[in-house]
Motif scaffolding. Structure first.
Motif, short mmCIF file in Angstrom:
data_model
loop_
_atom_site.label_atom_id
_atom_site.label_comp_id
_atom_site.label_asym_id
_atom_site.label_seq_id
_atom_site.Cartn_x
_atom_site.Cartn_y
_atom_site.Cartn_z
N GLN A 98 -9.30 12.88 10.21
CA GLN A 98 -9.42 11.48 10.56
C GLN A 98 -8.58 10.66 9.57
OE1 GLN A 98 -11.14 10.95 13.30
NE2 GLN A 98 -11.35 8.75 13.10
N PRO A 99 -7.86 9.62 10.03
CA PRO A 99 -7.12 8.77 9.08
C PRO A 99 -8.08 8.13 8.08
CG PRO A 99 -6.47 8.28 11.34
CD PRO A 99 -7.66 9.20 11.42
N PHE A 100 -7.58 7.87 6.88
CA PHE A 100 -8.38 7.20 5.86
C PHE A 100 -8.82 5.83 6.37
CE2 PHE A 100 -5.96 10.28 3.51
CZ PHE A 100 -6.85 10.74 2.55
N LEU A 101 -9.98 5.41 5.98
CA LEU A 101 -10.55 4.11 6.33
C LEU A 101 -10.83 3.94 7.82
CD1 LEU A 101 -8.52 1.75 3.97
CD2 LEU A 101 -10.73 2.83 3.55
N GLY A 119 0.45 -1.16 -1.74
CA GLY A 119 0.06 0.20 -2.05
C GLY A 119 -1.43 0.41 -2.13
N ILE A 120 -1.81 1.65 -2.22
CA ILE A 120 -3.23 2.03 -2.31
C ILE A 120 -3.91 1.35 -3.49
CG2 ILE A 120 -4.82 3.96 -2.74
CD1 ILE A 120 -2.77 5.76 -1.32
N ALA A 145 -0.07 4.35 7.81
CA ALA A 145 0.28 4.55 6.40
C ALA A 145 0.67 6.01 6.16
CB ALA A 145 -0.90 4.18 5.50
N TRP A 146 1.49 6.22 5.15
CA TRP A 146 1.99 7.57 4.85
C TRP A 146 0.85 8.56 4.67
CZ3 TRP A 146 0.96 10.10 0.26
CH2 TRP A 146 0.43 9.33 -0.78
N HIS A 147 -0.22 8.16 4.00
CA HIS A 147 -1.34 9.09 3.75
C HIS A 147 -2.13 9.36 5.01
CE1 HIS A 147 -3.81 5.45 3.50
NE2 HIS A 147 -2.90 4.98 2.67
N ASN A 148 -2.19 8.39 5.95
CA ASN A 148 -2.85 8.63 7.23
C ASN A 148 -2.05 9.60 8.09
OD1 ASN A 148 -5.06 7.03 6.73
ND2 ASN A 148 -4.17 5.22 7.67
N ARG A 149 -0.73 9.51 8.00
CA ARG A 149 0.12 10.44 8.74
C ARG A 149 -0.10 11.88 8.25
NH1 ARG A 149 5.52 7.37 10.52
NH2 ARG A 149 4.69 5.27 10.59
N ILE A 150 -0.25 12.04 6.96
CA ILE A 150 -0.52 13.37 6.39
C ILE A 150 -1.88 13.87 6.87
CG2 ILE A 150 -0.96 14.64 4.27
CD1 ILE A 150 1.23 12.86 2.96
N ALA A 151 -2.89 13.00 6.79
CA ALA A 151 -4.23 13.39 7.23
C ALA A 151 -4.21 13.83 8.69
CB ALA A 151 -5.21 12.22 7.03
N PRO A 161 3.10 7.81 -7.60
CA PRO A 161 4.55 7.73 -7.40
C PRO A 161 4.96 7.66 -5.92
CG PRO A 161 4.02 9.46 -8.97
CD PRO A 161 2.73 9.00 -8.39
N PHE A 162 4.31 8.45 -5.07
CA PHE A 162 4.59 8.42 -3.64
C PHE A 162 4.21 7.05 -3.06
CE2 PHE A 162 3.89 12.96 -4.42
CZ PHE A 162 5.07 13.47 -3.90
N ASP A 163 3.08 6.57 -3.50
CA ASP A 163 2.58 5.30 -2.98
C ASP A 163 3.53 4.15 -3.33
OD1 ASP A 163 0.48 3.88 -1.57
OD2 ASP A 163 0.04 2.96 -3.51
N ARG A 164 4.09 4.16 -4.51
CA ARG A 164 5.03 3.10 -4.91
C ARG A 164 6.26 3.11 -4.00
NH1 ARG A 164 3.10 4.00 -10.01
NH2 ARG A 164 4.55 5.66 -10.53
N VAL A 165 6.77 4.29 -3.69
CA VAL A 165 7.95 4.40 -2.83
C VAL A 165 7.62 3.92 -1.42
CG1 VAL A 165 9.53 6.03 -1.71
CG2 VAL A 165 9.01 6.25 -4.15
#
Length: 148
Positions: free
Chosen positions: A54-57, A106-107, A42-48, A125-129
């Motif tokens: 550690q990736p989320f979850l 999405g989240i 996921a996009w947020h895990n890539r950022i982490a 907004p990022f999550d929707r995209v």
């Protein structure tokens, strides 16, 4: 059985092959299963990961949450397996199923995560995209049917 829903389950299991064998066993030929699971890529895990977190979850402990981003929940958890979109699709196919549809979620689509309202306004907004792209979405939703 003609239909099965397996939502947010597979990531908690040690023996994911057994789950797929059971779905195959009880699902009639041509029957459909809908499965959802968090997306490791996921996009947020890539950022982490880019910042060394550690990736989320994903957890390394059932009691503690070392290596997590500051805004992550502070406890360990029960996710034993993590899938990318590619991995879950290939895994399902290896067990004798045909993938009918792939979709990102999405989240905020499958529940409300912890965090401040300001953070939610910034992230939404990022999550929707990104949720429009299953490979980058927070969760992966798949519909597949039993072959033969």
């Amino acid at each position: 059985m003609n239909a099965i829903h397996c939502g947010e389950v597979i990531e908690h299991l040690v023996d994911t092959d057994h789950l797929m064998e059971e779905i195959h066993r009880v699902l009639a030929p041509g029957g459909v299963c809908v499965l959802s699971t968090p997306n490791l890529a996921a996009w947020h895990n890539r950022i982490a990961l880019a910042f060394g977190f550690q990736p989320f979850l994903s957890q390394v402990s059932f009691r503690f949450a070392p290596g997590r981003m500051p805004m992550s929940p502070g406890e360990g958890g029960g996710h034993l397996r993590m899938f990318t979109r590619r991995a879950i699709v290939e895994f399902i196919q290896l067990h004798g199923f045909e993938v009918l549809r792939q979709q990102g979620a999405g989240i905020f689509d499958l529940g409300t995560p912890q965090g401040s309202d300001v953070m939610k306004l910034l992230v939404a907004p990022f999550d929707r995209v990104f949720s429009a792209m299953p490979s980058l979405a927070s969760d992966i939703l798949l519909a597949f049917r039993r072959i033969g």
